[in-house]
Scaffold this active site. Structure first.
Site, PDB file in Angstrom:
ATOM      1  CG  ASP A   8      -1.903   1.144   1.246  1.00  0.00           C
ATOM      2  OD1 ASP A   8      -1.765   1.831   0.309  1.00  0.00           O
ATOM      3  OD2 ASP A   8      -2.836   1.095   2.048  1.00  0.00           O
ATOM      4  CG  ASP A 105      -3.349   3.504  -3.454  1.00  0.00           C
ATOM      5  OD1 ASP A 105      -4.361   2.659  -3.742  1.00  0.00           O
ATOM      6  OD2 ASP A 105      -3.706   4.368  -2.547  1.00  0.00           O
ATOM      7  CD  GLU A 106      -4.950  -0.428  -0.874  1.00  0.00           C
ATOM      8  OE1 GLU A 106      -5.147  -1.427  -0.252  1.00  0.00           O
ATOM      9  OE2 GLU A 106      -5.670   0.785  -0.614  1.00  0.00           O
TER      10      GLU A 106
END
Length: 416
Positions: A8, A105-106
């Site tokens: 993350d 973003d993960e």
């Protein structure tokens, strides 16, 4: 036993902006949408702004007030964020081909096959963390576990710039004391219902009789019971598997609140048009299922899905079902801030003819859709639009097909 990471990127949008402009990195920074149209709603914030109490969903003046008037506001630059995300993914690919995105973003990364070569899961996570910091300039929090759910929990436990490992030996100590809403897929509605019968922690959820949970939540009760006990066996998709289309969707946070059904219907037609167009562009015949996502202006989320009477890739049928689903589920306690529509359950291979179908009308519609698609390829997505959008010229200016894409569950992700 599997070894799965969840990576993350910390405060991603704001961190990228601070990377672009190092002189602002020690100041409170927020990334906002269109300030004129949505009063600068905060999409992301850096650690400094977060420490002042700024939250995703704040309007700009609220965020500025929390920071004592000292706040750097930056317009969102999604193309840059996507490019940076792709560079980070290249690092993940050095360790595994089993990488599954969870938003921009993960990612989950299954490194089971690389444990003997690169070291244990924690060592691999530390290597990735250091490389992202040194090669990209961003920090990342990584969870390590034997399943996706606990790996995600691990990445949330310590931020920023950290690695947390949850094992079969320590998960009761590390996980079960956490609030039940920290478990992935336990949203605000599920939390309220669980709290209502005295389930406040993940441990209490794990130790509750499954029948009690299914009576309360249906099949979803058994799923989250499995998650709480660390028995999630869902795979991390490989690069090739992930590219296989499971659903297609579009979403939009509207520049103004939607205050009535006429407003909502207008946006549903806009979204349905883009979804149908994406289906045809991807070479998909027809979909059987439509799902609608709704977010009110208090950031509470609602979703519902339904089956089409006949499989379709036509915007009218998708819009009609979406609007019906909206009316069935939305309580109108607040105005609507965002909507999303996706389709799934695609027909592949030869399609069986429908005895009740008007084949001539279907062929006519197919030719019309093809003509529209060709014009849009040549002149842009906005060259042809639904007449309903004339009620709001600002919506007609949006290239919604090109710019607004749903990732599964991202519409309901909470602020971190």
């Amino acid at each position: 036993m599997r070894t799965i990471l969840h990576s993350d990127l910390n405060n991603f949008y704001a961190s990228v902006e601070c990377l672009k402009n190092p002189e602002i990195k020690d100041k409170p920074v927020v990334v906002v949408g269109n300030k004129e149209d949505r009063h600068g709603i905060v999409l992301a914030k850096n650690i400094t702004a977060k420490n002042f109490g700024v939250k995703t969903g704040d309007v700009y003046w609220e965020a500025k007030q929390k920071c004592g008037g000292e706040l750097v506001e930056i317009q969102a630059d999604f193309s840059t964020y996507l490019n940076v995300s792709k560079e980070v993914r290249k690092i993940y690919e050095d360790y595994s081909e089993r990488i599954e995105a969870y938003g921009i973003d993960e990612c989950w990364i299954d490194v089971t096959a690389g444990v003997n070569h690169f070291g244990g899961g924690k060592e691999i996570a530390e290597s990735i963390r250091e490389r992202i910091k040194n090669e990209i300039g961003l920090t990342v929090s990584i969870g390590v576990s034997w399943n996706k759910i606990f790996a995600k929990l691990g990445s949330d436990m310590k931020k920023p710039d950290a690695v947390t490992e949850i094992t079969k030996e320590n998960y009761r100590e590390k996980v079960w004391a956490l609030p039940v809403e920290d478990l992935l897929y336990v949203g605000s509605s599920t939390k309220r219902r669980l709290n209502g019968i005295g389930i406040k922690t993940i441990g209490q959820l794990a130790q509750t009789n499954v029948k009690i949970l299914t009576d309360l939540l249906g099949k979803w009760g058994s799923y989250i019971h499995t998650f709480a006990n660390g028995k999630d066996e869902s795979p991390v998709l490989s690069v090739n598997e992930e590219s296989s289309i499971k659903s297609i969707g579009n979403s939009l946070t509207v520049y103004r609140d939607l205050k009535n059904e006429e407003d909502v219907e207008m946006v549903i037609w806009l979204l349905s048009d883009s979804v149908a167009s994406r289906m045809r562009e991807a070479g998909l015949n027809r979909a059987r299922t439509v799902r609608i996502y709704i977010r009110d202006n208090k950031l509470f989320g609602f979703q519902k899905q339904g089956k089409l009477l006949r499989p379709t890739n036509d915007m009218k049928e998708i819009a009609k079902l979406s609007f019906r689903l909206f009316k069935e589920i939305y309580p109108w306690k607040e105005y609507v801030r965002g909507l999303g529509i996706s389709v799934t359950d695609f027909i592949t291979g030869d399609e069986q003819l429908d005895f009740f179908a008007d084949i001539a009308e279907d062929e006519k519609q197919k030719r019309l859709n093809g003509a529209i698609d060709n014009l849009r390829k040549k002149y842009g997505n906005n060259i042809i639009q639904s007449a309903v959008l004339l009620k709001d010229p600002k919506l007609s200016d949006l290239d919604i097909k090109g710019e607004h894409v749903i990732h599964p569950y991202s519409f309901f992700k909470s602020d971190k």
